[in-house]
Scaffold this motif. Structure first.
Motif, PDB file in Angstrom:
ATOM      1  N   LYS A  63     -47.406  19.612 -31.531  1.00 38.04           N
ATOM      2  CA  LYS A  63     -46.941  20.714 -30.678  1.00 38.04           C
ATOM      3  C   LYS A  63     -48.056  21.727 -30.447  1.00 38.04           C
ATOM      4  O   LYS A  63     -48.187  22.273 -29.343  1.00 38.04           O
ATOM      5  N   ALA A  64     -48.845  21.985 -31.477  1.00 40.11           N
ATOM      6  CA  ALA A  64     -49.923  22.966 -31.354  1.00 40.11           C
ATOM      7  C   ALA A  64     -50.964  22.531 -30.323  1.00 40.11           C
ATOM      8  O   ALA A  64     -51.432  23.330 -29.500  1.00 40.11           O
ATOM      9  N   ILE A  65     -51.326  21.246 -30.349  1.00 35.23           N
ATOM     10  CA  ILE A  65     -52.291  20.734 -29.378  1.00 35.23           C
ATOM     11  C   ILE A  65     -51.729  20.823 -27.966  1.00 35.23           C
ATOM     12  O   ILE A  65     -52.431  21.187 -27.015  1.00 35.23           O
ATOM     13  N   TRP A  66     -50.468  20.525 -27.807  1.00 36.90           N
ATOM     14  CA  TRP A  66     -49.850  20.650 -26.479  1.00 36.90           C
ATOM     15  C   TRP A  66     -49.934  22.089 -25.968  1.00 36.90           C
ATOM     16  O   TRP A  66     -50.230  22.328 -24.801  1.00 36.90           O
ATOM     17  N   ALA A  67     -49.680  23.060 -26.855  1.00 36.71           N
ATOM     18  CA  ALA A  67     -49.690  24.465 -26.442  1.00 36.71           C
ATOM     19  C   ALA A  67     -51.097  24.897 -26.014  1.00 36.71           C
ATOM     20  O   ALA A  67     -51.264  25.620 -25.021  1.00 36.71           O
ATOM     21  N   ILE A  68     -52.115  24.472 -26.759  1.00 33.23           N
ATOM     22  CA  ILE A  68     -53.497  24.800 -26.398  1.00 33.23           C
ATOM     23  C   ILE A  68     -53.849  24.174 -25.058  1.00 33.23           C
ATOM     24  O   ILE A  68     -54.466  24.804 -24.186  1.00 33.23           O
ATOM     25  N   TYR A  69     -53.449  22.921 -24.896  1.00 36.75           N
ATOM     26  CA  TYR A  69     -53.715  22.190 -23.658  1.00 36.75           C
ATOM     27  C   TYR A  69     -53.179  22.948 -22.436  1.00 36.75           C
ATOM     28  O   TYR A  69     -53.873  23.132 -21.432  1.00 36.75           O
ATOM     29  N   VAL A  70     -51.943  23.391 -22.529  1.00 40.18           N
ATOM     30  CA  VAL A  70     -51.307  24.059 -21.393  1.00 40.18           C
ATOM     31  C   VAL A  70     -51.985  25.390 -21.086  1.00 40.18           C
ATOM     32  O   VAL A  70     -52.220  25.726 -19.919  1.00 40.18           O
ATOM     33  N   TRP A  71     -52.329  26.163 -22.118  1.00 40.02           N
ATOM     34  CA  TRP A  71     -53.012  27.435 -21.860  1.00 40.02           C
ATOM     35  C   TRP A  71     -54.333  27.187 -21.135  1.00 40.02           C
ATOM     36  O   TRP A  71     -54.687  27.911 -20.189  1.00 40.02           O
ATOM     37  N   CYS A  72     -55.069  26.174 -21.560  1.00 40.78           N
ATOM     38  CA  CYS A  72     -56.360  25.878 -20.930  1.00 40.78           C
ATOM     39  C   CYS A  72     -56.189  25.474 -19.469  1.00 40.78           C
ATOM     40  O   CYS A  72     -56.963  25.883 -18.606  1.00 40.78           O
ATOM     41  N   ARG A  73     -55.165  24.695 -19.171  1.00 38.57           N
ATOM     42  CA  ARG A  73     -54.931  24.317 -17.773  1.00 38.57           C
ATOM     43  C   ARG A  73     -54.625  25.534 -16.921  1.00 38.57           C
ATOM     44  O   ARG A  73     -55.143  25.698 -15.819  1.00 38.57           O
ATOM     45  N   ARG A  74     -53.766  26.369 -17.408  1.00 39.28           N
ATOM     46  CA  ARG A  74     -53.382  27.552 -16.642  1.00 39.28           C
ATOM     47  C   ARG A  74     -54.587  28.463 -16.407  1.00 39.28           C
ATOM     48  O   ARG A  74     -54.773  29.029 -15.315  1.00 39.28           O
ATOM     49  N   THR A  75     -55.409  28.602 -17.418  1.00 30.50           N
ATOM     50  CA  THR A  75     -56.592  29.457 -17.310  1.00 30.50           C
ATOM     51  C   THR A  75     -57.565  28.919 -16.274  1.00 30.50           C
ATOM     52  O   THR A  75     -58.046  29.654 -15.401  1.00 30.50           O
ATOM     53  N   ASP A  76     -57.829  27.630 -16.343  1.00 29.09           N
ATOM     54  CA  ASP A  76     -58.789  27.030 -15.422  1.00 29.09           C
ATOM     55  C   ASP A  76     -58.350  27.147 -13.970  1.00 29.09           C
ATOM     56  O   ASP A  76     -59.145  27.416 -13.073  1.00 29.09           O
TER      57      ASP A  76
END
Length: 439
Positions: A172-185
């Motif tokens: 779950k933690a990796i998924w959360a990091i992944y999504v934040w990075c997509r939104r930021t980019d």
């Protein structure tokens, strides 16, 4: 310029559609104490579609007057032993001495590694804390994590399968990091990028500060806020990624590799530093914590350099050249040659040197992937092997990255997965065999 979100990427995944939701971005309403109810169920989610040929972007979050449309999608790790910090001291125009980009980044690596080591001293097995339970928040938080997982499954298929081998907390933690990075980019590389200003990025960074303070703005922020409360994740790599977005607003040329190195760290190397604390280091590994962080950094740099070499023509059509200007000049080339887009002997010679550099970073990354926890190795190896093959495809195209986009075919992807799995079974370094052994 598209970035690779290392550790969490299926490098050859095809983006054909996506889902998102509308959320108000005015200041004020926040999820504090009780999470604001925003339904993310598929029957209430809007659909969007990227053009078939459009390249994968980083993280999606589009801002306009009153609402941000969060369009969530795809992401791609790094060196085992300390990266050789060549020319760590360079002369400044004023005649003084300043740190090179490599040394600046390595200083960040040391700080991140120290944070993890402090955490390891305080808890032998690095146990994670239970979910933060706030009145009415648990179901929303669970739904947010589920949504992050859906996004990862849709846009990073290979990596998503790998995350299923992890413990539920790490997954779950990796998924959360992944999504934040997509939104930021996507703030600076998405359809509405032309409307993004430095002030908008300042607001996004302020929102990041709130996430780390435990005051998330929406449900997806809440997933990341919960994650950083459980693992020894520092805010600096997240801030550095936003700095890379700022750089993309004003900078379209890089005078030398030192400048390009810093950019690649900002937009890709940072993800490895975010993810190492979650991925975990194998209990039996004798590698230093710094060396594992360096592996994450090197893979991120390698992946981003590969992106740059693959997308030369596409970036040129946007008026951008992500290649060292001094090295172009040494090869007898200029921006004009890139805009013309003709494959010449000079271009082939230049490209061979650039590909060799990217491969060196992949080599450095390989030395450290084995040191990760056993449940984390397979998806990282898959990412590394698949992305590295893009360089082979550029060569197979006779270095024509002006009009031909290198990609790895499905049969080659399938062949790489068993190899990645076999490599993931190799145990971590021992005291007598590893070049990463603590002295």
């Amino acid at each position: 310029m598209s970035v690779v979100l290392l550790w969490v990427v299926s490098p050859a995944s095809d983006i054909s559609n996506g889902t998102g939701f509308l959320e108000p971005v005015h200041e004020g309403t926040r999820i504090i104490g009780s999470f604001r109810s925003i339904s993310l169920r598929r029957n209430l989610i809007g659909n969007g579609r990227l053009d078939k040929g459009q390249k994968n972007r980083r993280n999606f979050s589009f801002t306009n007057t009153g609402f941000r449309y969060s369009y969530l999608g795809n992401s791609g790790l790094g060196t085992a032993s300390r990266l050789s910090v060549t020319s760590s001291l360079v002369a400044s125009p004023a005649g003084g001495i300043t740190l090179s980009s490599e040394q600046k980044v390595y200083d960040v690596v040391l700080k991140q590694a120290a944070l993890v080591k402090r955490q390891l001293k305080s808890t032998e097995n690095m146990e994670v804390k239970p979910d933060i339970v706030l009145p009415g928040s648990l179901s929303v938080l669970s739904e947010a994590y589920d949504r992050c997982g859906e996004v990862c499954a849709e846009y990073a298929k290979t990596f998503y399968l790998g995350t299923m081998l992890m413990t539920p907390e790490r997954r779950k933690a990796i998924w959360a990091i992944y999504v934040w990075c997509r939104r930021t980019d996507e703030l600076v590389d998405g359809p509405n990028a032309s409307h993004i200003t430095p002030t908008a990025l300042d607001r996004w960074e302020s929102r990041l500060d709130d996430i780390f303070r435990g005051c998330p703005f929406d449900m997806l922020d809440a997933a990341l806020s919960d994650t950083v409360s459980k693992f020894p994740i520092d805010i600096q790599p997240f801030r550095d990624m936003i700095e890379g977005m700022r750089m993309d607003l004003w900078k379209s040329r890089y005078s030398n590799f030192d400048e390009l190195y810093l950019y690649c760290y900002y937009v890709a190397g940072t993800v490895g530093l975010m993810s190492v604390p979650v991925m975990g280091i194998a209990p039996g590994s004798q590698a230093t914590t710094e060396s594992v962080y360096n592996a994450a950094l090197a893979l991120g740099l390698a992946n981003q350099l590969t992106n740059i070499l693959r997308d030369v023509g596409e970036d040129a059509r946007r008026g951008r050249v992500y290649l060292p200007q001094d090295e172009l000049a040494q090869a007898g080339l200029s921006d004009e040659d890139i805009f013309i887009g003709e494959v010449t002997d000079k271009w082939r010679t230049f490209m061979k040197k650039q590909i060799a550099r990217a491969r060196k970073f992949f080599d450095d990354a390989e030395k450290g992937v084995t040191e990760l926890s056993s449940a984390s190795r397979w998806p990282v190896w898959a990412s590394l092997l698949l992305y590295r093959q893009i360089l082979d495809e550029i060569e197979a195209n006779d270095y024509n990255n002006f009009t031909r986009r290198a990609y790895v075919s499905k049969p080659k992807k399938i062949m790489a997965l068993p190899m990645a799995y076999a490599k993931s079974l190799v145990p971590p370094s021992s005291k007598t065999s590893s070049p990463l052994v603590k002295s």
